[in-house]
Write a protein that holds these residues in place. Sequence first.
Motif, mmCIF file in Angstrom:
data_model
loop_
_atom_site.group_PDB
_atom_site.id
_atom_site.type_symbol
_atom_site.label_atom_id
_atom_site.label_comp_id
_atom_site.label_asym_id
_atom_site.label_seq_id
_atom_site.Cartn_x
_atom_site.Cartn_y
_atom_site.Cartn_z
ATOM 1 N N TYR A 64 0.891 -1.165 0.000
ATOM 2 C CA TYR A 64 0.000 0.000 0.000
ATOM 3 C C TYR A 64 0.918 1.201 0.000
ATOM 4 O O TYR A 64 1.484 1.532 1.039
ATOM 5 N N VAL B 148 2.752 -5.047 3.022
ATOM 6 C CA VAL B 148 2.051 -5.820 4.045
ATOM 7 C C VAL B 148 2.099 -7.317 3.779
ATOM 8 O O VAL B 148 1.895 -8.106 4.684
ATOM 9 N N PRO C 118 -2.204 -13.949 13.606
ATOM 10 C CA PRO C 118 -2.704 -12.866 14.461
ATOM 11 C C PRO C 118 -3.327 -11.749 13.640
ATOM 12 O O PRO C 118 -3.123 -11.658 12.427
ATOM 13 N N SER C 119 -4.098 -10.912 14.312
ATOM 14 C CA SER C 119 -4.772 -9.805 13.640
ATOM 15 C C SER C 119 -3.752 -8.924 12.917
ATOM 16 O O SER C 119 -2.698 -8.632 13.450
ATOM 17 N N GLY C 120 -4.092 -8.544 11.708
ATOM 18 C CA GLY C 120 -3.220 -7.644 10.955
ATOM 19 C C GLY C 120 -2.096 -8.335 10.206
ATOM 20 O O GLY C 120 -1.245 -7.678 9.628
ATOM 21 N N CYS C 121 -2.108 -9.663 10.168
ATOM 22 C CA CYS C 121 -0.986 -10.355 9.526
ATOM 23 C C CYS C 121 -1.173 -10.449 8.018
ATOM 24 O O CYS C 121 -0.276 -10.887 7.313
ATOM 25 N N GLY C 122 -2.336 -10.063 7.503
ATOM 26 C CA GLY C 122 -2.515 -10.040 6.057
ATOM 27 C C GLY C 122 -3.406 -11.146 5.513
ATOM 28 O O GLY C 122 -3.423 -11.377 4.307
ATOM 29 N N LYS C 123 -4.166 -11.792 6.376
ATOM 30 C CA LYS C 123 -5.043 -12.876 5.911
ATOM 31 C C LYS C 123 -6.109 -12.350 4.967
ATOM 32 O O LYS C 123 -6.288 -12.857 3.859
ATOM 33 N N SER C 124 -6.814 -11.310 5.420
ATOM 34 C CA SER C 124 -7.883 -10.760 4.585
ATOM 35 C C SER C 124 -7.316 -10.224 3.278
ATOM 36 O O SER C 124 -7.907 -10.395 2.217
ATOM 37 N N THR C 125 -6.169 -9.581 3.378
ATOM 38 C CA THR C 125 -5.564 -9.008 2.178
ATOM 39 C C THR C 125 -5.271 -10.097 1.156
ATOM 40 O O THR C 125 -5.562 -9.946 -0.031
ATOM 41 N N GLN D 115 -15.759 -10.475 5.994
ATOM 42 C CA GLN D 115 -15.650 -10.359 7.448
ATOM 43 C C GLN D 115 -16.786 -9.509 8.019
ATOM 44 O O GLN D 115 -17.292 -9.775 9.081
ATOM 45 N N GLU E 293 -13.446 -15.125 8.048
ATOM 46 C CA GLU E 293 -13.991 -15.212 9.406
ATOM 47 C C GLU E 293 -15.513 -15.250 9.403
ATOM 48 O O GLU E 293 -16.161 -14.393 10.003
ATOM 49 N N HIS F 153 -9.509 -16.624 13.068
ATOM 50 C CA HIS F 153 -8.652 -16.422 14.231
ATOM 51 C C HIS F 153 -8.704 -17.653 15.113
ATOM 52 O O HIS F 153 -7.846 -17.878 15.936
HETATM 53 N N1 LIG Z 1 -5.888 0.185 2.521
HETATM 54 C C1 LIG Z 1 -4.824 -0.068 3.294
HETATM 55 N N2 LIG Z 1 -3.788 0.799 3.352
HETATM 56 C C2 LIG Z 1 -2.716 0.537 4.125
HETATM 57 N N3 LIG Z 1 -2.583 -0.561 4.881
HETATM 58 C C3 LIG Z 1 -3.563 -1.462 4.866
HETATM 59 C C4 LIG Z 1 -4.736 -1.280 4.076
HETATM 60 N N4 LIG Z 1 -5.550 -2.336 4.265
HETATM 61 C C5 LIG Z 1 -4.916 -3.146 5.131
HETATM 62 N N5 LIG Z 1 -3.724 -2.621 5.495
HETATM 63 C C6 LIG Z 1 -2.742 -3.231 6.405
HETATM 64 O O1 LIG Z 1 -2.451 -4.516 5.941
HETATM 65 C C7 LIG Z 1 -2.241 -5.402 7.013
HETATM 66 C C8 LIG Z 1 -3.053 -6.652 6.811
HETATM 67 O O2 LIG Z 1 -4.413 -6.354 6.933
HETATM 68 P P1 LIG Z 1 -5.497 -7.487 6.868
HETATM 69 O O3 LIG Z 1 -6.825 -6.841 6.872
HETATM 70 O O4 LIG Z 1 -5.185 -8.391 5.736
HETATM 71 O O5 LIG Z 1 -5.266 -8.252 8.238
HETATM 72 P P2 LIG Z 1 -6.001 -9.549 8.771
HETATM 73 O O6 LIG Z 1 -4.944 -10.592 8.897
HETATM 74 O O7 LIG Z 1 -7.167 -9.867 7.967
HETATM 75 O O8 LIG Z 1 -6.419 -9.096 10.223
HETATM 76 P P3 LIG Z 1 -7.757 -9.432 11.029
HETATM 77 O O9 LIG Z 1 -7.558 -10.802 11.558
HETATM 78 O O10 LIG Z 1 -7.750 -8.414 12.114
HETATM 79 O O11 LIG Z 1 -8.913 -9.323 10.097
HETATM 80 C C9 LIG Z 1 -2.588 -4.635 8.273
HETATM 81 O O12 LIG Z 1 -1.388 -4.307 8.931
HETATM 82 C C10 LIG Z 1 -3.297 -3.416 7.794
HETATM 83 O O13 LIG Z 1 -3.004 -2.319 8.607
#
Ligand SMILES: Nc1ncnc2c1ncn2[C@@H]1O[C@H](COP(=O)(O)OP(=O)(O)OP(=O)(O)O)[C@@H](O)[C@H]1O
Lengths: 284, 353
Positions: free
Chosen positions: B13, B18, B37-44, B82, B159, B192
């Motif tokens: 980004y 990420v 863990p939360s924020g590790c990039g699964k959703s991405t 989610q 999730e 999670h």
């Molecule tokens: N549009 C964006 N711009 C910048 N950073 C982003 C953006 N979207 C997500 N991120 C970052 O990318 C990382 C991964 O986000 P993601 O949503 O994939 O996490 P996650 O593993 O799904 O977490 P959770 O379990 O909390 O849903 C996070 O650190 C988040 O801050």
Amino acid sequence: MLAPTIAILGIFGIVPFLYVLYVAFHQWNPFGANPYMIYNGAGNFRRLVFDSEFLTSIAFTLKFAFFAVFSEVILGYLLAQLFMREFPGRAFFRTIHTLPLIVAPIVVGSVWRLMTTPSIGIIPYLLKSWFGYDLNIGRDATMAFALTVIMDIWHWTPLVTLTLLAALVSLPKEPFEQAQIDGANRWQIFWHVTLPMIRPAILATVFIRLMDALRTVDEVWMLTGGGPGAATRYLGLHIWKIVFPKTDYGYGSATSIIVLYLTLVMCWLLYVALVARRGQRRTP
Amino acid sequence: MAQVTVRNIVKRYGSVQVIHGVNVDIADGEFVILVGPSGCGKSTLLRMIAGLEPISDGEISIGGRVVNDVLPKDRDIAMVFQNYALYPHKNVADNMGFSLKIKGRPKAEIDAKVKKAAEILDLGKLLDRFPKQLSGGQRQRVAMGRAIVRDPQVFLFDEPLSNLDAKLRVAMRVEIKELHQRLGTTIVYVTHDQIEAMTMADKIVVMRDGKVEQIGAPLNLYDNPGNVFVAGFIGSPAMNFIKGSIDSKDGEQIFVSDTGTVLPAGGVKAQGGQQVIYGIRPEHIDITPDGLPATVSVLEPTGSETQVFAKLGGDAIDAIVKDRLTVRPGEEVRLRIDPRRVHIFDRRSGARL
Ligand SMILES: Nc1ncnc2c1ncn2[C@@H]1O[C@H](COP(=O)(O)OP(=O)(O)OP(=O)(O)O)[C@@H](O)[C@H]1O
Ligand SMILES: [Mg+2]
């Protein structure tokens, strides 16, 4: 706390309205043969029904409002979508496109008058030199009508753009992503997702613009003076002409009342057709 | 039905990266779960597979076709978001039937499919409601229903059970597993909840900070975690970790913690004196009269089992036992660690030894 509001509303809203209603039932032309108010019953209203000038004016006004508002909503939506995109200078264009909104209608009318006056205006000049077309809104009724519509579009589309932009910006993005996953193409997304979600904003804008368009006076007055003939003599202008140059206060008041009534009925019909019916379906 | 291949995927980004070169191979019909863990990039990662997020680098293919530049609508996937992403202006039935309607399926077929999905998800009475008239759990089920009515190449779930109560969650877990067995469609599932991961997955992908830590079958990850992170992440309650070093006594390898506790550590491939982390799962510790003495600090009986938080020398350790214990906090218990279940990790790299 409510009392002052009611008092102000009463003084500035209800009293004048009642006065107009009162005048509407009288014959009153202070500069006429008999300068006094003479009770006339429904005479003014009876006269209206057979007033062909009034009836033509209604037809022209409706036509004007329809073309203007319809184009403004379409154009405003397209512009709003454009401003949703990222492009260089977006903030700048977003700002300057609203400039027409802050210009007073009378000024808008004057400017357009200047631009369209044969032999001095830029528009007839360009049309002539590029297309060989003679634009003379003093003579060509269709062109005069078209120009009033274009002027209204120029003046008021930014308002539509602003409201629709606000609506679009506040939409959640997930349903749009879901629609893509569901296999919808751009048109289907617009029709099944965007449109239903910004419907309330569109309706509100249409009502505001419609009511405004139905009572346009000053811009058109400056641009065409209602002419040529009565081609652009919309209701507001029509009433103005009865009341001021002709000082036929009783008849003018009656016309105002009827126009108010027509506007209300029209908006109510639109409301029923577009909002209430849907609302009923929603409550199971 | 299709296999999904994720090759060296990178996501940035702007200047923030990420996802750092992720590789995952998903076989046709496999049920793969992404945890981390939360924020590790699964959703991405999931959104990149769906096509909702542009891929900065690398390649994703679905069914042998590289889809980097294929629009989401042409990828033939179903996704549960989610945050549900229901159409606010459509009722439950229309929400579920929308994808079929777009495809131009006959109304009778749509109705039948929606009805069937609604039955599975217990939404039968809610078909006329609008999303704002539903609870979080009900919305989540509608979102599931939208995926179920379709017959996509791949299901993507982000999730999908996080807002359900415990009972419904178990029921839905079974439902999703059955759905998978019945349809045999490839599923990529983010969660999670490691119980979900352990019970449903054919294969688990453990992620941290945009990198894959380990990929493997659930029990394989449980038995042979590749590093401290995976060891701590998989299994509940989490594995005990004690810092210390490897030593030998009487010709046998032992572990000596930094606070001086001596623990059995047979058969590890570590040199004497190496700084390590000693890992043992709570369920692999017994209470027996010939164990090591430890002081109980807290007891948590859940009925079926008891979790004992204790101090073993200077180190905190917890154990799970099936028995009801009569000891009180402050008293002594004797813990026996099953030496075959001990995991030793290098202290610096965290890698398994
Ligand atoms: N549009 C964006 N711009 C910048 N950073 C982003 C953006 N979207 C997500 N991120 C970052 O990318 C990382 C991964 O986000 P993601 O949503 O994939 O996490 P996650 O593993 O799904 O977490 P959770 O379990 O909390 O849903 C996070 O650190 C988040 O801050
Ligand atoms: Mg997420």
